[in-house]
Each structure stands twice: as C-alpha cells, then as structure tokens.
Enzyme design. Structure first.
Site, short mmCIF file in Angstrom:
data_model
loop_
_atom_site.label_atom_id
_atom_site.label_comp_id
_atom_site.label_asym_id
_atom_site.label_seq_id
_atom_site.Cartn_x
_atom_site.Cartn_y
_atom_site.Cartn_z
N GLY A 167 5.01 -1.01 2.81
CA GLY A 167 4.17 0.16 2.60
C GLY A 167 4.95 1.45 2.52
O GLY A 167 5.99 1.62 3.14
N HIS A 171 0.81 -1.21 0.00
CA HIS A 171 0.00 0.00 0.00
C HIS A 171 0.85 1.27 0.00
O HIS A 171 1.88 1.37 0.64
CB HIS A 171 -0.93 0.00 1.22
CG HIS A 171 -0.21 -0.09 2.53
ND1 HIS A 171 0.30 1.01 3.20
CD2 HIS A 171 0.09 -1.16 3.31
CE1 HIS A 171 0.86 0.63 4.32
NE2 HIS A 171 0.77 -0.69 4.41
N ASP A 172 0.39 2.23 -0.79
CA ASP A 172 0.94 3.59 -0.83
C ASP A 172 2.33 3.68 -1.44
O ASP A 172 2.98 4.74 -1.36
CB ASP A 172 0.96 4.22 0.57
CG ASP A 172 -0.43 4.23 1.21
OD1 ASP A 172 -1.31 4.92 0.69
OD2 ASP A 172 -0.62 3.51 2.22
#
Length: 263
Positions: free
Chosen positions: A140, A122-123
């Site tokens: 992340g 994520h991200d």
C-alpha cells in the site's frame, strides 16, 4: 447486445462502457465501472468497485481490478481505482481501490506494461511508461515514477517511493526509497549503478547522462553524507544547464524522502 460483448459476459446496470469496448466470455463488470474507447477485456475478468479505465487498454484473462483494499482499516468507503490509457495488463493481475487513510484512490498512468500476477495495492500511484515484470508486488501507498522497471518477483514495502527512470533487478526487496535513475537489486537492497542503457534508449544526451553519472558518484561513490550530496546538486545544475531538470528531479526526490534512500 453489442457484437463486442460476449453473450456470457455480465455488465451491471449503471456501468458506462464505450460501444467500441470488447468484453470476453464470463467477464463481470460492476455498476460503478467506467471503461473508455478501444479497451479490450479478456475472458474471466472481474472489474468492480468505483473503477475508471481509460482508452485503448489491453486487459488479459483472469485480471481482478477494483476489488476492496486488503487493509483491515477499510470500512466500505467509496474509494477508487483509476487506470489511464494504453496500458497492457496481463493475466491474474490484482489492482485494489484506495483507502480513506490516503487520497482514497489507486492510480495507474498511461502506457504501462504490467506482466502476469502483478499486485498493485491500495493507494499506490504508478506513473507512465513503466514495466512491472511477473509477480512484482507493490504494498500500500507505494509511489512509482515514470519509466521505472521492476524485475520479476520484486517486493516493494508500503510507503516506499521509486524515482523516475530507476530500475530494480529480479527478486529485489525494496524497503527504502530508490532515487531517480538508479539501478538496484538484491536482499538486502544495494545500488549497483545508474540506468545508463535506459537513459540512452530514451534519448538522453551525453551531457545529461554525464550529469546523472555525477549524481550517482555524489550519492554512492564519494563517501559524502546525504546532506553534503544534496548541497552539491545546485552546483552541478549550474555547470550543466542542459541537465537542470534532471538535477531538480533528484533534488526534489531526496528532500521529500521520509523512509531514507537505498544506500
């Protein structure tokens, strides 16, 4: 049904799939997915979440794109995954959507070569023209610059940044920022040299390569503190105007580092 879509593929109502897209057997595409012209999706892929995929991507079998982030804080927010154009995404890759704790989007740029079993969490923000070899894993919030190469089985700690044109060898453990142009490997990580062969292949002139070599010496061979090395960079830019943009890239990267750089 389009001749490009296998009869066993499941495309949810609401998905926006360009007529030229091909979808292999048993692949599943969710209702909030958008796929651009010329992209080819192999069999047994799952593309879900709020995911936008650009043009002319090649996605091989068993890829999972757009699944929820592997973050216990995630509470169902409508976060996104964005993939650009011309990427090759090999078997069993997993790219997750973003989280509300960051920008809410995971981004992969253009013309990236992503080998089997790569995980992009994520991200993460991945630039253009990168190579991520088999089983490279980005935790992340990792940022990866343009033209970066990560060797197989390399692990990258969350919130770490890897500068443009850097290269990491096989099975590297990256837990601090890797400055642009540098070549690293190992666990613990060590800077071995700078990516001279990669720069030559990308058309860097001898003057620009010499400037990168000087930056490597300032950071790693002269016993300077980071602040002293930073202070020397403007002088280098004045002496080699041709490499001013390369020096600025290094300067901006070092000044923005929050985890400290690999030294």
């Amino acid at each position: 049904m389009s001749q490009h879509i296998h009869s066993t593929a499941l495309i949810a109502e609401g998905a926006v799939v360009h007529p030229s897209v091909s979808v292999g057997a048993y692949s599943i595409i969710g209702p909030d997915v958008e796929i651009g012209e010329g992209t080819c999706i192999g069999p047994h892929c799952v593309i879900e979440g709020h995911t936008r995929i650009g043009r002319n991507n090649q996605i091989f079998q068993f890829a999972s794109l757009g699944a929820q982030p592997q973050d216990k804080k995630y509470a169902g927010e409508p976060t996104r995954l964005e993939i650009g154009d011309g990427n090759t995404i090999r078997e069993f890759c997993t790219f997750n959507t973003g989280t509300a704790q960051d920008e809410g989007v995971t981004r992969i740029g253009n013309n990236n070569w992503v080998m089997a079993y790569v995980h992009i969490a994520h991200d993460c923000q991945v630039g253009n023209n990168t190579i991520l070899a088999n089983n490279a894993t980005l935790a992340g919030h990792v940022h990866v610059g343009d033209w970066v190469i990560l060797g197989g089985l390399t692990g990258v700690h969350q919130f770490t940044r890897i500068g443009a044109h850097a290269m990491a060898g096989f099975s590297s453990h990256i837990s601090q920022d890797v400055p642009p142009f540098m070549m690293v490997d190992g666990n613990p990580l060590a800077v071995r040299s700078f990516n001279i062969e990669g720069l030559r292949r990308r058309g860097f002139t001898p003057a620009r390569i010499q400037a990168v070599k000087t930056m490597h010496k300032l950071l790693y061979r002269q016993g300077l503190t980071l602040q002293a090395a930073l202070a020397a960079l403007p002088v280098l830019a004045e002496k080699t105007p041709e490499a001013a943009a390369d020096v600025a890239l290094m300067q901006d990267f070092l000044q923005a580092s929050t985890r400290g750089i690999a030294r």
